[in-house]
Every structure is written in C-alpha cells, then in structure tokens.
Enzyme design. Sequence first.
Site, PDB file in Angstrom:
ATOM      1  N   SER A 173     -20.569  -1.231  10.990  1.00 15.68           N
ATOM      2  CA  SER A 173     -20.620   0.132  11.537  1.00 15.68           C
ATOM      3  C   SER A 173     -22.019   0.740  11.446  1.00 15.68           C
ATOM      4  CB  SER A 173     -19.642   1.021  10.778  1.00 15.68           C
ATOM      5  OG  SER A 173     -18.345   0.491  10.869  1.00 15.68           O
TER       6      SER A 173
ATOM      7  N   GLU B 291     -26.126 -11.174  12.144  1.00 13.07           N
ATOM      8  CA  GLU B 291     -24.751 -11.063  11.617  1.00 13.07           C
ATOM      9  C   GLU B 291     -24.229 -12.473  11.381  1.00 13.07           C
ATOM     10  OE1 GLU B 291     -22.461  -8.620  10.595  1.00 13.07           O
ATOM     11  OE2 GLU B 291     -21.431 -10.490  10.094  1.00 13.07           O
TER      12      GLU B 291
ATOM     13  N   CYS C 294     -14.889  -2.703   9.081  1.00 12.60           N
ATOM     14  CA  CYS C 294     -13.989  -1.724   9.718  1.00 12.60           C
ATOM     15  C   CYS C 294     -13.277  -2.330  10.922  1.00 12.60           C
ATOM     16  CB  CYS C 294     -14.785  -0.490  10.129  1.00 12.60           C
ATOM     17  SG  CYS C 294     -13.790   0.691  11.047  1.00 12.60           S
TER      18      CYS C 294
ATOM     19  N   CYS D 253     -10.399  -0.990   8.675  1.00 17.76           N
ATOM     20  CA  CYS D 253      -9.751   0.193   9.278  1.00 17.76           C
ATOM     21  C   CYS D 253      -8.928  -0.117  10.525  1.00 17.76           C
ATOM     22  CB  CYS D 253     -10.796   1.223   9.676  1.00 17.76           C
ATOM     23  SG  CYS D 253     -12.246   1.299   8.652  1.00 17.76           S
TER      24      CYS D 253
ATOM     25  N   LYS E 100      -5.919  -2.625  10.072  1.00 18.87           N
ATOM     26  CA  LYS E 100      -5.006  -1.968   9.110  1.00 18.87           C
ATOM     27  C   LYS E 100      -4.210  -0.858   9.780  1.00 18.87           C
ATOM     28  CE  LYS E 100      -6.036   1.542   7.464  1.00 18.87           C
ATOM     29  NZ  LYS E 100      -7.046   1.758   6.436  1.00 18.87           N
TER      30      LYS E 100
ATOM     31  N   GLY F 104      -4.572   0.310  -7.546  1.00 18.34           N
ATOM     32  CA  GLY F 104      -3.782   1.491  -7.205  1.00 18.34           C
ATOM     33  C   GLY F 104      -4.561   2.452  -6.327  1.00 18.34           C
TER      34      GLY F 104
ATOM     35  N   TYR G 243      -6.931   2.886  -2.410  1.00 20.66           N
ATOM     36  CA  TYR G 243      -6.680   2.946  -0.963  1.00 20.66           C
ATOM     37  C   TYR G 243      -5.910   1.717  -0.469  1.00 20.66           C
ATOM     38  CZ  TYR G 243     -10.192   6.631  -0.009  1.00 20.66           C
ATOM     39  OH  TYR G 243     -10.901   7.793   0.070  1.00 20.66           O
ATOM     40  N   ILE G 244      -6.519   0.545  -0.686  1.00 25.80           N
ATOM     41  CA  ILE G 244      -5.973  -0.660  -0.062  1.00 25.80           C
ATOM     42  C   ILE G 244      -4.591  -0.974  -0.635  1.00 25.80           C
ATOM     43  CG2 ILE G 244      -6.360  -3.157   0.214  1.00 25.80           C
ATOM     44  CD1 ILE G 244      -9.368  -2.535   0.391  1.00 25.80           C
TER      45      ILE G 244
ATOM     46  N   GLU H  20      -2.070   1.509   0.899  1.00 25.36           N
ATOM     47  CA  GLU H  20      -1.881   1.317   2.347  1.00 25.36           C
ATOM     48  C   GLU H  20      -1.062   0.049   2.607  1.00 25.36           C
ATOM     49  OE1 GLU H  20      -5.880   1.569   3.924  1.00 25.36           O
ATOM     50  OE2 GLU H  20      -5.759   3.755   4.016  1.00 25.36           O
TER      51      GLU H  20
ATOM     52  N   ARG I 274      -3.936  -1.002 -13.681  1.00 29.43           N
ATOM     53  CA  ARG I 274      -4.423  -1.014 -15.069  1.00 29.43           C
ATOM     54  C   ARG I 274      -4.269   0.344 -15.753  1.00 29.43           C
ATOM     55  NH1 ARG I 274     -11.038  -1.170 -14.514  1.00 29.43           N
ATOM     56  NH2 ARG I 274     -11.246   0.717 -13.292  1.00 29.43           N
TER      57      ARG I 274
ATOM     58  N   GLY J 285     -11.006  -2.694  -5.617  1.00 33.52           N
ATOM     59  CA  GLY J 285     -12.321  -2.156  -5.293  1.00 33.52           C
ATOM     60  C   GLY J 285     -13.170  -3.157  -4.530  1.00 33.52           C
TER      61      GLY J 285
ATOM     62  N   ASP K   3     -21.921   0.640   2.936  1.00 31.61           N
ATOM     63  CA  ASP K   3     -21.299   0.251   1.665  1.00 31.61           C
ATOM     64  C   ASP K   3     -22.253  -0.455   0.711  1.00 31.61           C
ATOM     65  OD1 ASP K   3     -19.031   1.300   2.747  1.00 31.61           O
ATOM     66  OD2 ASP K   3     -17.877  -0.570   2.793  1.00 31.61           O
TER      67      ASP K   3
ATOM     68  N   ALA L 168      -8.892   9.899   4.216  1.00 27.86           N
ATOM     69  CA  ALA L 168      -7.442   9.748   4.364  1.00 27.86           C
ATOM     70  C   ALA L 168      -7.001   8.418   3.781  1.00 27.86           C
ATOM     71  CB  ALA L 168      -7.049   9.821   5.834  1.00 27.86           C
TER      72      ALA L 168
ATOM     73  N   HIS M 153       3.666  27.192  16.934  1.00 28.99           N
ATOM     74  CA  HIS M 153       5.038  26.907  16.529  1.00 28.99           C
ATOM     75  C   HIS M 153       5.783  26.099  17.592  1.00 28.99           C
ATOM     76  CE1 HIS M 153       8.673  27.622  14.250  1.00 28.99           C
ATOM     77  NE2 HIS M 153       9.281  27.983  15.361  1.00 28.99           N
TER      78      HIS M 153
ATOM     79  N   GLU N  30       1.268  24.359  11.373  1.00 30.42           N
ATOM     80  CA  GLU N  30       1.280  25.823  11.302  1.00 30.42           C
ATOM     81  C   GLU N  30       1.377  26.303   9.845  1.00 30.42           C
ATOM     82  OE1 GLU N  30       4.783  27.918  12.862  1.00 30.42           O
ATOM     83  OE2 GLU N  30       5.835  26.006  12.885  1.00 30.42           O
TER      84      GLU N  30
HETATM   85  P1  NDP Z   1     -10.289   1.756  -4.744  1.00 26.26           P
HETATM   86  O1  NDP Z   1     -11.599   2.089  -5.339  1.00 26.26           O
HETATM   87  O2  NDP Z   1      -9.671   2.706  -3.784  1.00 26.26           O
HETATM   88  O3  NDP Z   1      -9.238   1.498  -5.887  1.00 26.26           O
HETATM   89  C1  NDP Z   1      -9.449   0.523  -6.850  1.00 26.26           C
HETATM   90  C2  NDP Z   1      -8.224   0.415  -7.728  1.00 26.26           C
HETATM   91  O4  NDP Z   1      -8.335  -0.746  -8.538  1.00 26.26           O
HETATM   92  C3  NDP Z   1      -8.062   1.591  -8.658  1.00 26.26           C
HETATM   93  O5  NDP Z   1      -6.700   1.824  -8.854  1.00 26.26           O
HETATM   94  C4  NDP Z   1      -8.727   1.101  -9.938  1.00 26.26           C
HETATM   95  O6  NDP Z   1      -8.189   1.664 -11.085  1.00 26.26           O
HETATM   96  C5  NDP Z   1      -8.368  -0.364  -9.910  1.00 26.26           C
HETATM   97  N1  NDP Z   1      -9.374  -1.228 -10.549  1.00 26.26           N
HETATM   98  C6  NDP Z   1     -10.696  -1.167 -10.432  1.00 26.26           C
HETATM   99  N2  NDP Z   1     -11.301  -2.158 -11.127  1.00 26.26           N
HETATM  100  C7  NDP Z   1     -10.307  -2.868 -11.682  1.00 26.26           C
HETATM  101  C8  NDP Z   1     -10.265  -4.017 -12.503  1.00 26.26           C
HETATM  102  N3  NDP Z   1     -11.376  -4.625 -12.889  1.00 26.26           N
HETATM  103  N4  NDP Z   1      -9.049  -4.483 -12.884  1.00 26.26           N
HETATM  104  C9  NDP Z   1      -7.908  -3.883 -12.477  1.00 26.26           C
HETATM  105  N5  NDP Z   1      -7.890  -2.779 -11.701  1.00 26.26           N
HETATM  106  C10 NDP Z   1      -9.061  -2.286 -11.309  1.00 26.26           C
HETATM  107  O7  NDP Z   1     -10.496   0.306  -4.091  1.00 26.26           O
HETATM  108  P2  NDP Z   1      -9.868  -0.420  -2.832  1.00 26.26           P
HETATM  109  O8  NDP Z   1     -10.140  -1.843  -3.049  1.00 26.26           O
HETATM  110  O9  NDP Z   1      -8.483   0.028  -2.591  1.00 26.26           O
HETATM  111  O10 NDP Z   1     -10.777   0.104  -1.640  1.00 26.26           O
HETATM  112  C11 NDP Z   1     -12.204  -0.025  -1.718  1.00 26.26           C
HETATM  113  C12 NDP Z   1     -12.872   1.097  -0.969  1.00 26.26           C
HETATM  114  O11 NDP Z   1     -12.747   0.881   0.415  1.00 26.26           O
HETATM  115  C13 NDP Z   1     -12.255   2.466  -1.225  1.00 26.26           C
HETATM  116  O12 NDP Z   1     -12.797   3.075  -2.372  1.00 26.26           O
HETATM  117  C14 NDP Z   1     -12.597   3.195   0.036  1.00 26.26           C
HETATM  118  O13 NDP Z   1     -13.861   3.790  -0.100  1.00 26.26           O
HETATM  119  C15 NDP Z   1     -12.628   2.111   1.092  1.00 26.26           C
HETATM  120  N6  NDP Z   1     -11.363   2.123   1.860  1.00 26.26           N
HETATM  121  C16 NDP Z   1     -11.086   3.227   2.612  1.00 26.26           C
HETATM  122  C17 NDP Z   1      -9.924   3.307   3.334  1.00 26.26           C
HETATM  123  C18 NDP Z   1      -9.639   4.532   4.116  1.00 26.26           C
HETATM  124  O14 NDP Z   1     -10.561   5.284   4.386  1.00 26.26           O
HETATM  125  N7  NDP Z   1      -8.388   4.808   4.475  1.00 26.26           N
HETATM  126  C19 NDP Z   1      -8.960   2.212   3.352  1.00 26.26           C
HETATM  127  C20 NDP Z   1      -9.333   1.094   2.522  1.00 26.26           C
HETATM  128  C21 NDP Z   1     -10.497   1.069   1.805  1.00 26.26           C
HETATM  129  P3  NDP Z   1      -8.812   2.985 -11.775  1.00 26.26           P
HETATM  130  O15 NDP Z   1      -8.273   4.140 -11.008  1.00 26.26           O
HETATM  131  O16 NDP Z   1      -8.298   2.883 -13.161  1.00 26.26           O
HETATM  132  O17 NDP Z   1     -10.287   2.857 -11.684  1.00 26.26           O
END
Ligand code: NDP
Length: 455
Positions: free
Chosen positions: A15, A35, A43, A48, A51, A183, A185-186, A189, A206, A270, A311, A349, A444, A449
Amino acid sequence: MTTYDHDLFVIGAGSGGVRAARIAAGHGARVAIAEEYRVGGTCVIRGCVPKKLLVYGSHFAEDLVDARRFGWTIGEKGFDWPTLRDNVMAEVDRINGAYTETLTSHDVKLYHTRAELLDAHTIKLSAGADGLTAETTVTADKILIATGARPLVPDLPGAELGITSNEVFHLDRLPKSLAIAGGGYIANEFAGIFHELGVKVTLVNRGDTILRGYDQALRDRLLHISMAKGIRFVFNCDVRGFEKIDGGGVRALVDADDPVEAEMLLWAIGRRPNIEGLGLERAGVALNERHAIAVDAASKTNVDNIWAVGDVTDRIQLTPVAIREGHAFADSVFGNKVWTVDHDTVPSAVFSNPPIASVGMTEAQAKTKLGTVKVFTSDFRPMRNVLAGRNERSLYKLVVDSATDVVVGAHMIGPDAPEILQALAIAVKAKLTKAQFDETVALHPTMAEELVLMR
Ligand code: NDP
C-alpha cells in the site's frame, strides 16, 4: 554531480510503496520499485481485502437463518469453501492486476524480485525473476523502504504446526476445529469468520483481555456475544508449546484443566516489521526499540537519502496510514508540497462478528488525559435483530471532554459499525461538540441515529 539510474527506488510494492511510487512518478521523478512477491502487499494479497470478502461470505450463515423470520423459505443450505476461496482469490488477482497497471501506466519500472541495499545509493536485485538472468545492481538518488511486516510465530516447541494469516486464505478444506493463538484483530476476525462457516473455534490468549487498546465496554460486549455464539475463549493461558495428536491436529501444552485441542492452529499474535536481509546495516539505517525502522515525522530515517513508510516503521499498522505516509513522502520530496501525516485520531475497525469501530480516546484514556469526562452510551437491539429474534445488542459510546464539550472519542459495536464510524470520524477529527451532535436531526429509522439521540 553523480548520476543515478533512478531518482527514487522503492523496496516493497504494498500500500505505502505503490502510492509513493505513483505520486513521485506523477511529480516527474524516474521511479523504480521492487517486489519479491505480489504487487499489492499484505492488504490486497493476504490481508484486508480477502479477509473482508470472507467476512461477507461467512455472514450469510446468519443471514440465511434470519431470512425465515422475514418470510423467506430457504431450501437446502450448503456451503462450499473452495467456491468462496477461489472467488476471493480471483478478486485478489483482479486488484493485483489493477495495482500493477497503476505502476506501469505511471512509468514506474517494476522489478519482480528481491532487493537489498549494498550501500545508501546502491540496490542489489536478485536473479531469477523478471528476466534478470544474473544478479544486478542499480543506483538511486533516494530510497524508500516499504517492506511491511509479517506474522509473528513464537519460538516454542511445535510452533511450526500452526499456520498464519498468510496461509489461511488458501486452505484446501476447512478444518472441523481451529485453535487461534492471540486475542487481537486477526484472532477475533478469523474467529468470527470460521465460526460462521461451521468450524469449532477456540481462542487461546496469554492475558485476560481481547483487543487491547479498544474501549473496555466494546471488548466486553464482543466477548459476551462471541461466547454466546459458541466461540470458546481460554484466558491467562501460558502455552509452553504444541504437539501433534493421534488422528491429526494439535494439542496445546498448557496448564489448563480442559485441554486445548484442534485440527488446526492459527498464529495471530502480532506482526513484526520486515527488516531482515535488506542490507540496512550496510546503508547505516537505524532501528528503534521495537525493531522497526526509526523515522521522523517526515518518514525520514537517520540516513539522509533514505525514507521508510508503513508497517516496517511500526507506527500504526493500518493500510490507510501507510498510504498516507507514502503520499506525504512523495509530495514532500518530489512535489515541492511539504506535509506530514497526522497520526492522531486515526479511525480503526475490527471486522469481527459483530464488528467494532473506534476513533479517538477510549473512556479510560480520556479520564487519564483530561480528568473529567462525560460518557454517553446507547445500548440497543437493532430493529433487524428484533424481528429476526436475534438477541444481540449494539453498543455506541461517545466520550466528551467535560471542560470543552468536544467529543474526543466515539466507539461502536454492532452491524455496519465501521461504515457508520467513517463519517463519525470526520466529526471527531473536526472536534465537534456534543451540542453540535445534538443539534443534528436524526435520520430515522437507522442504527446511526443513536449517535445524535444520546442524552
Ligand atoms: P494484535 O496486535 O492485534 O494482537 C496480538 C495479540 O496476540 C494480543 O492479544 C496479544 O496479547 C497477543 N500476543 C502478543 N505477543 C504474544 C506472544 N508472544 N505470545 C502469545 N500472545 C501474544 O495482532 P494481530 O496479529 O491480530 O494483528 C497485527 C496487526 O495487524 C494489528 O495490530 C493491526 O494493526 C493490523 N490488523 C488490522 C486489521 C484491521 O484494521 N481490521 C485486521 C488485521 C490486522 P496482549 O494483549 O497480552 O499483548
């Protein structure tokens, strides 16, 4: 004066890179881009876009059930994963083609190969792709690094038994059960998508919270609804590794009473900046404490002729942010129009089921920063859900600065929340007051609203 092969060389056609290359070329620069995989980046190719299409595809599961309450007779239902997967991939191919066309129509030289820096002005292009029979070097006056990020897979025994969001779009068949580590975004979703497609989903986290950073009330609501739908959550789970189980599948090595076993494991913990093997050390490009490329507000690295966007800089990992950073860079450096990206009040979102959307400060952030805040909420059952007999409630929340009456945060969970929030984000970005919200006549009957009816 040194002459270079290119005015700008961009590494990474995602992007941010594509936008920067196109705009710089439009300003008259001689631009090349490399590339190693597919034009479009995360994306378009494995994020995105596919997904969101899977979200649409999975939602029919509930829509078809609800349709009966609206008078429709539904015949025998069936779902064919390869049809959805292949149609989604065909759409990805189409957009990939459009991105490539954008580059060529702007006279951007595209190298379908891996690039790495030999020094601050010299780029090595690997042989093997794009007709390059031998390793080649090219030079550039200025360089932009836009290599993105990749899913993190931890260094745990059995981690390789899992897949990541890179592979999840290409499954031969759907598993019967799926464990998702993470826990964020990914995780949320894909929990929504696969649950709707009939897969038994377990989220292994965790900590004790999902979607850190979002307003607590929305996270609680999503958790509540997801659990009611039948998604299993395992919190505070210290996973020591994974092992294969007889008959296929994986078991998490955890200290939980109830075993965590599934046919498939998805890592969603992450994403890490793609900085390896780029020759950053040779060019003298510095990293920050998050192992991302360190940049200033203008996306410039510590090296005078090298910039980085998206990123790989780990500022906000969102496509529109990368695009804007790439655009600002190209305008500022090649278009004599200097501007920087405002990373404040960026809407976001989560395309969970139901989706979450948010802009500005959460209630907790606002209390810490502003002291006294007023919070307005609307907790309601959308009329469509009422008729469908679906007991799912939406929650909208406005956070208002008590001193100025400015709406500093807006948070929503419910059908179409991201679509509604995009317009709401303009109001929050423009620092409109709660009184101005209240002066706006409701439209409405809509869910949106509620935003002007909260008293
Ligand atoms: P996120 O950063 O959203 O979430 C990571 C999750 O993994 C958290 O629950 C975190 O826990 C946990 N975690 C992190 N490190 C570890 C570890 N070493 N062991 C176990 N658990 C761990 O990451 P995602 O992979 O879901 O997405 C990556 C990024 O991509 C997002 O931050 C976002 O910016 C982007 N994204 C955006 C989307 C959108 O706009 N709709 C969709 C998908 C991705 P804790 O909370 O304890 O840190």
